[in-house]
Scaffold this motif. Structure first.
Motif, PDB file in Angstrom:
ATOM      1  N   UNK A 117       0.816  -1.216   0.000  1.00  0.00           N
ATOM      2  CA  UNK A 117       0.000   0.000   0.000  1.00  0.00           C
ATOM      3  C   UNK A 117       0.849   1.266   0.000  1.00  0.00           C
ATOM      4  N   UNK A 118       2.101   1.146   0.481  1.00  0.00           N
ATOM      5  CA  UNK A 118       2.986   2.306   0.511  1.00  0.00           C
ATOM      6  C   UNK A 118       3.851   2.408  -0.740  1.00  0.00           C
ATOM      7  N   UNK A 119       4.322   1.263  -1.243  1.00  0.00           N
ATOM      8  CA  UNK A 119       5.330   1.270  -2.308  1.00  0.00           C
ATOM      9  C   UNK A 119       4.817   0.822  -3.665  1.00  0.00           C
ATOM     10  N   UNK A 120       3.770   0.022  -3.709  1.00  0.00           N
ATOM     11  CA  UNK A 120       3.341  -0.585  -4.975  1.00  0.00           C
ATOM     12  C   UNK A 120       1.823  -0.517  -5.094  1.00  0.00           C
ATOM     13  N   UNK A 121       1.305   0.699  -5.235  1.00  0.00           N
ATOM     14  CA  UNK A 121      -0.142   0.882  -5.313  1.00  0.00           C
ATOM     15  C   UNK A 121      -0.701   0.523  -6.684  1.00  0.00           C
ATOM     16  N   UNK A 122       0.172   0.356  -7.661  1.00  0.00           N
ATOM     17  CA  UNK A 122      -0.242  -0.059  -8.995  1.00  0.00           C
ATOM     18  C   UNK A 122       0.530  -1.319  -9.369  1.00  0.00           C
ATOM     19  N   UNK A 123      -0.015  -2.062 -10.341  1.00  0.00           N
ATOM     20  CA  UNK A 123       0.670  -3.263 -10.786  1.00  0.00           C
ATOM     21  C   UNK A 123      -0.066  -4.516 -10.356  1.00  0.00           C
TER      22      UNK A 123
END
Length: 256
Positions: A117-123
């Motif tokens: 939720x902090x570093x990879x909100x997409x993908x």
């Protein structure tokens, strides 16, 4: 006597998709399944040939117009930390790292979700559920461990398992010639600790202790800022057309 040959793995191609690292590029992957008694042997061979593992799948890029993804492995027995890396080790001396069988926990998933939720909100990983996480950890036919890193509490020198707060974890394959860091995650609120760097340094120490030569870091993607950190751990080799080749960093990078 049974003279039947072991069946060769079957390889498949994915459909074209947008590249997650380089804008405007299209990626394809070649993949095979890692299952059965030969899975550990095949994982070793394929990793040495530039593949990565995700659950029971081994894959590598097979893009038609781009060769930016390069497999990277650290030469653990020759590695010496830089000044900044020694500072990272010192900043995390209060952590206890323990290796366990590849089994998921609620505590791991909570940390994993905070990291995403902090570093990879997409993908592709952004919507992973607790069941998805459990499959990521458990669905392996090779020698996979999960290494947990916890804040040291009084008594953790002898207590097993340690009781401190979980701040980082790494899913790691143990191979004949080293270790492969499959996936790692950490508490995003502890940015000053540089936990991503610390886990790589700890894996190098663990690999040295096992008397093995390599730490496989997956792909370095030239031109991707997200992957630039991988070339800081020297010496390292890159898998090029001529085979594993010693990487020569730019002069400005050597003393960082």
């Amino acid at each position: 006597m049974n003279t039947q040959a072991h069946p060769s793995p079957q390889f498949f191609m994915t459909a074209p998709a947008s590249c997650p690292y380089l804008p405007g590029q299209v990626e394809r992957k070649v993949f095979t399944h890692l299952v059965g008694q030969r899975a550990p042997e095949m994982n070793d061979i394929l990793t040495q040939g530039g593949f990565r593992r995700s659950q029971n799948i081994a894959y590598r890029p097979a893009c038609e117009s781009c060769r930016a993804c390069v497999s990277v492995r650290i030469l653990a027995d020759e590695f010496q930390p830089t000044r900044s890396m020694r500072r990272v080790l010192a900043a995390n001396e209060d952590l206890v790292g323990r290796e366990y069988p590849a089994e998921p926990s609620t505590e791991q998933f909570s940390l994993f979700r905070r990291y995403l939720d902090s570093r990879h909100t997409q993908g592709g990983m952004s919507e992973m559920s607790v069941l998805d996480y459990a499959m990521m950890v458990e669905d392996t036919h090779v020698n996979t461990k999960i290494i947990e890193y916890r804040l040291r509490n009084e008594g953790d020198g002898w207590r097993s398992p340690p009781s401190g707060q979980l701040v980082a974890a790494a899913l790691t394959d143990i191979m004949a010639d080293g270790v492969s860091m499959v996936y790692s995650f950490y508490d995003p609120s502890l940015e000053a600790r540089s936990l991503g760097t610390f886990m790589i340094l700890d894996h190098i120490r663990r690999t040295q202790a096992k008397g093995l030569p390599h730490v496989y870091l997956g792909y370095w993607v030239q031109g991707s800022r997200k992957m630039a950190y991988k070339t800081r751990f020297l010496p390292q080799e890159h898998l090029l057309n001529q085979g594993w080749t010693l990487y020569e960093p730019p002069a400005s990078d050597e003393l960082r």
